[in-house]
Design an enzyme around this catalytic site. Structure first.
Site, PDB file in Angstrom:
ATOM      1  CE  LYS A 255      74.114  63.969  49.013  1.00 41.24           C
ATOM      2  NZ  LYS A 255      72.943  64.884  49.083  1.00 41.24           N
TER       3      LYS A 255
ATOM      4  N   GLY B  92      71.828  61.159  39.190  1.00 41.31           N
ATOM      5  CA  GLY B  92      71.873  62.619  39.212  1.00 41.31           C
ATOM      6  C   GLY B  92      72.407  63.133  37.883  1.00 41.31           C
ATOM      7  CB  SER B  93      73.725  66.421  36.962  1.00 38.00           C
ATOM      8  OG  SER B  93      74.753  66.532  37.931  1.00 38.00           O
ATOM      9  CB  THR B  94      75.918  64.026  32.653  1.00 40.79           C
ATOM     10  OG1 THR B  94      74.794  63.233  32.221  1.00 40.79           O
ATOM     11  CG2 THR B  94      77.159  63.563  31.913  1.00 40.79           C
ATOM     12  CD  GLU B  95      78.086  70.290  36.547  1.00 41.61           C
ATOM     13  OE1 GLU B  95      76.867  70.418  36.333  1.00 41.61           O
ATOM     14  OE2 GLU B  95      78.775  71.129  37.150  1.00 41.61           O
TER      15      GLU B  95
ATOM     16  N   GLY C 112      78.081  63.035  38.015  1.00 40.79           N
ATOM     17  CA  GLY C 112      78.481  61.653  37.716  1.00 40.79           C
ATOM     18  C   GLY C 112      79.944  61.584  37.297  1.00 40.79           C
TER      19      GLY C 112
ATOM     20  CD  GLU D 123      68.827  57.047  35.947  1.00 39.67           C
ATOM     21  OE1 GLU D 123      69.003  57.961  35.109  1.00 39.67           O
ATOM     22  OE2 GLU D 123      67.888  57.018  36.752  1.00 39.67           O
TER      23      GLU D 123
ATOM     24  CB  CYS E 126      67.214  61.421  34.127  1.00 42.21           C
ATOM     25  SG  CYS E 126      66.574  60.102  35.146  1.00 42.21           S
TER      26      CYS E 126
ATOM     27  CD  GLU F 178      69.085  65.909  31.933  1.00 40.63           C
ATOM     28  OE1 GLU F 178      70.149  66.054  32.553  1.00 40.63           O
ATOM     29  OE2 GLU F 178      68.330  64.932  32.076  1.00 40.63           O
TER      30      GLU F 178
HETATM   31  P1  ADP Z   1      70.332  66.730  39.842  1.00 39.45           P
HETATM   32  O1  ADP Z   1      69.556  66.066  40.912  1.00 39.45           O
HETATM   33  O2  ADP Z   1      69.986  68.119  39.581  1.00 39.45           O
HETATM   34  O3  ADP Z   1      70.511  65.902  38.650  1.00 39.45           O
HETATM   35  P2  ADP Z   1      72.995  66.647  41.060  1.00 39.45           P
HETATM   36  O4  ADP Z   1      73.700  65.731  40.163  1.00 39.45           O
HETATM   37  O5  ADP Z   1      73.612  67.954  41.382  1.00 39.45           O
HETATM   38  O6  ADP Z   1      71.617  67.031  40.567  1.00 39.45           O
HETATM   39  O7  ADP Z   1      72.663  65.948  42.442  1.00 39.45           O
HETATM   40  C1  ADP Z   1      72.359  64.590  42.617  1.00 39.45           C
HETATM   41  C2  ADP Z   1      72.860  64.165  43.987  1.00 39.45           C
HETATM   42  O8  ADP Z   1      74.285  64.244  44.010  1.00 39.45           O
HETATM   43  C3  ADP Z   1      72.378  65.039  45.138  1.00 39.45           C
HETATM   44  O9  ADP Z   1      72.086  64.198  46.235  1.00 39.45           O
HETATM   45  C4  ADP Z   1      73.582  65.935  45.428  1.00 39.45           C
HETATM   46  O10 ADP Z   1      73.627  66.419  46.741  1.00 39.45           O
HETATM   47  C5  ADP Z   1      74.725  64.973  45.150  1.00 39.45           C
HETATM   48  N1  ADP Z   1      76.013  65.612  44.838  1.00 39.45           N
HETATM   49  C6  ADP Z   1      76.241  66.837  44.303  1.00 39.45           C
HETATM   50  N2  ADP Z   1      77.565  67.046  44.138  1.00 39.45           N
HETATM   51  C7  ADP Z   1      78.208  65.921  44.574  1.00 39.45           C
HETATM   52  C8  ADP Z   1      79.580  65.505  44.660  1.00 39.45           C
HETATM   53  N3  ADP Z   1      80.572  66.279  44.248  1.00 39.45           N
HETATM   54  N4  ADP Z   1      79.846  64.267  45.149  1.00 39.45           N
HETATM   55  C9  ADP Z   1      78.849  63.455  45.543  1.00 39.45           C
HETATM   56  N5  ADP Z   1      77.544  63.787  45.493  1.00 39.45           N
HETATM   57  C10 ADP Z   1      77.204  64.993  45.024  1.00 39.45           C
END
Ligand code: ADP
Length: 492
Positions: free
Chosen positions: A196, A248-251, A253, A270, A304, A402
């Site tokens: 995705k 992606g973001s720690t949140e 994650g 990561e 990151c 961050e």
């Molecule tokens: P960033 O790229 O700003 O660090 P995110 O962590 O929001 O941002 O996004 C990283 C990926 O995780 C994107 O592909 C996003 O669509 C996806 N994503 C966002 N929320 C969720 C979730 N609750 N479960 C799974 N994937 C998610």
């Protein structure tokens, strides 16, 4: 021949030599609508799920993207399972390797188109996508192609087999490179994938789907579903997925870690970072200036592993900052497709607002805000000038959180111990740089840092053979190198 008119904004630069515009002209048409890639077919997706993706450099709509719902994700997972059972999981490694080599070569052949699309979609300069991202993307496929028939050596003394179906969720900062980091080891080890892409950068992943088809990868081995968090969540929750790889973001994650707890799914994460750039007085200072700029400004800080905290030895702090500012004044900010551009656009309006909010928080907490003013920041699009925050404390929000933008918090230290303490005083642990000409100091400091990656007299250096990943709130698991194979292998 210089055809610039005197009114051309680039002529107003104080620090940089005036250059005529040098737009990249490779044609790379943007499709009006992007759907999904399921079972080897490009499918349009549902009309009612369409959302708009914007071009960061202009703020104008770029294309319409369909968001996959749980049913479409299920179709993708089913296709991946069937491809795993029928063809990919049991294919001899040497045969799988041939597909990966073919994909790598096709990426090289189409790299200019991919670079243009990536720059338009992400906002980063063509210089970065063309010279950094794309060569690394191809290199990752070449590297893991070489592993495909050598998996008996991946974990010494152990027989291994693939995990099964991997769900891979990637961010927008290195759209194609993150896809390569995830796909190449998964495919080399015999897993099939549902990928995705991030909702703001779907273009190059869908072009990669074309390349996979050109390489005649068996249908269903790689499936791509577009969409935002809900699509990602549907993939995470799907019972047919054996492993989730997330960047992606720690949140987010944390959300995924909670969602998969008790499910038996394997995880690699990561996540975010707050990298320290430690500059000692005995460093090669001009080289360090370049590294600091590379670490935080060439990618608009949207990395990151960005070196977003600068720790300078006190005795050289003023002189170093002076050099840094002079160099920042020579950076060209603007059109990502111009080959002279050093600093492009932030990826989205949300990101722009987030970075502006953090600069304001820094100002309110007492930071002095300095922004390079020689190069005008375009009024249209999502641009932020390279920003230095001085006079900050360890406890300030801008030093702890961050920001993910071209904002560098500047601190000083007096001894190596103090540098280590300050660098480690963060919840993250992804990457750091140490700048000194003294090798013993380099090793001492590097080993003491709580950081998955430490660059010695360098920044943002990547190699497919070298494992990358974080500790603490920056995540777990490694991508790249032999360690990058392990998350995709089961010991038999
Ligand atoms: P960033 O790229 O700003 O660090 P995110 O962590 O929001 O941002 O996004 C990283 C990926 O995780 C994107 O592909 C996003 O669509 C996806 N994503 C966002 N929320 C969720 C979730 N609750 N479960 C799974 N994937 C998610």
């Amino acid at each position: 021949m210089n055809q610039q008119k005197p009114s051309d904004p680039t002529l107003k630069l104080r620090g940089a030599l005036p250059l005529a515009p040098a737009p990249e002209r490779c044609p790379a048409p943007v499709p009006e609508r992007l759907g999904h890639f399921i079972g080897g077919e490009v499918v349009p997706g549902r009309d009612e799920s369409l959302f708009t993706s914007y071009e960061p450099a202009t703020g104008e709509p770029l294309c319409q993207v369909a968001a996959a719902d749980a049913e479409e994700v299920d179709r993708a997972v089913t296709a991946a399972r069937s491809a795993f059972d029928r063809v990919w999981g049991g294919m001899p490694g040497a045969e799988r390797g041939k597909y990966l080599y073919r994909i790598a070569r096709r990426i090289q052949e189409r790299s200019r188109e991919l670079a243009v699309l990536e720059s338009r979609d992400n906002g980063k300069p063509i210089r970065e996508t063309r010279d950094v991202d794309l060569p690394l993307v191809a290199a990752h496929f070449f590297y893991y192609a070489g592993w495909a028939d050598k998996l008996d050596y991946a974990i010494p003394g152990q027989r291994v087999r693939p995990v099964g179906v991997a769900g891979q969720i990637i961010p927008w900062n290195f759209p194609l490179l993150m896809a390569a980091w995830k796909l190449a080891p998964a495919l080399a080890t015999g897993n099939t994938v549902v990928l995705k892409p991030a909702e703001t950068t779907p273009l190059t992943a869908m072009m990669l789907a074309e390349i996979l088809a050109e390489a005649e990868l068996p249908p269903g081995v790689v499936n791509i579903v577009n969409g935002a968090g809900a699509t990602g969540a549907a993939l995470v929750d799907h019972p047919g997925v054996d492993k989730i790889a997330f960047t992606g973001s720690t949140e987010v994650g944390r959300i995924i870690t909670r969602a998969t707890a008790g499910s038996g799914k394997r995880l690699t994460m990561e996540l975010g970072g707050k990298g320290a750039n430690i500059v000692f007085a005995d460093a090669a200072l001009d080289q360090a200036v370049e590294g600091v700029i590379d670490g935080i400004f060439f990618n608009q800080g949207q990395v990151c592993c960005a070196g977003s905290r600068l720790l300078i030895e006190e005795g050289i702090a003023a002189a170093f900052l002076d050099r840094l500012k002079r160099r920042i004044e020579t950076l060209r900010i603007g059109d990502p497709l111009d080959k002279n551009t050093d600093v492009g656009a932030l990826n989205s309006v949300e990101q722009l607002q987030r970075v502006q909010r953090y600069i304001e928080i820094g100002r309110r907490q007492g930071a002095a805000v300095w922004q390079g003013s020689a190069c005008p920041t375009p009024e249209q699009g999502y641009f932020v000038a390279p920003t230095l925050l001085t006079g900050v404390q360890q406890t300030d929000t801008v030093v702890r959180e961050e920001i993910f933008g071209p904002v560098l918090s500047v601190l000083t230290f007096r001894t190596p111990d103090e540098a280590i303490r300050k660098a480690n005083d963060t919840e993250y642990g992804l990457a750091a740089s140490v700048w000194t000409e003294k090798a013993s100091k380099l090793f001492e400091v590097a080993h003491a840092l709580n950081s998955g990656v430490v660059w010695a007299n360098g920044a943002n250096l990547f190699d497919p053979a070298s494992p990358f990943g974080g500790m603490r709130h920056s995540g777990f698991g490694r991508e790249g190198g032999i360690a990058g194979l392990w998350p995709y292998l089961e010991i038999q």
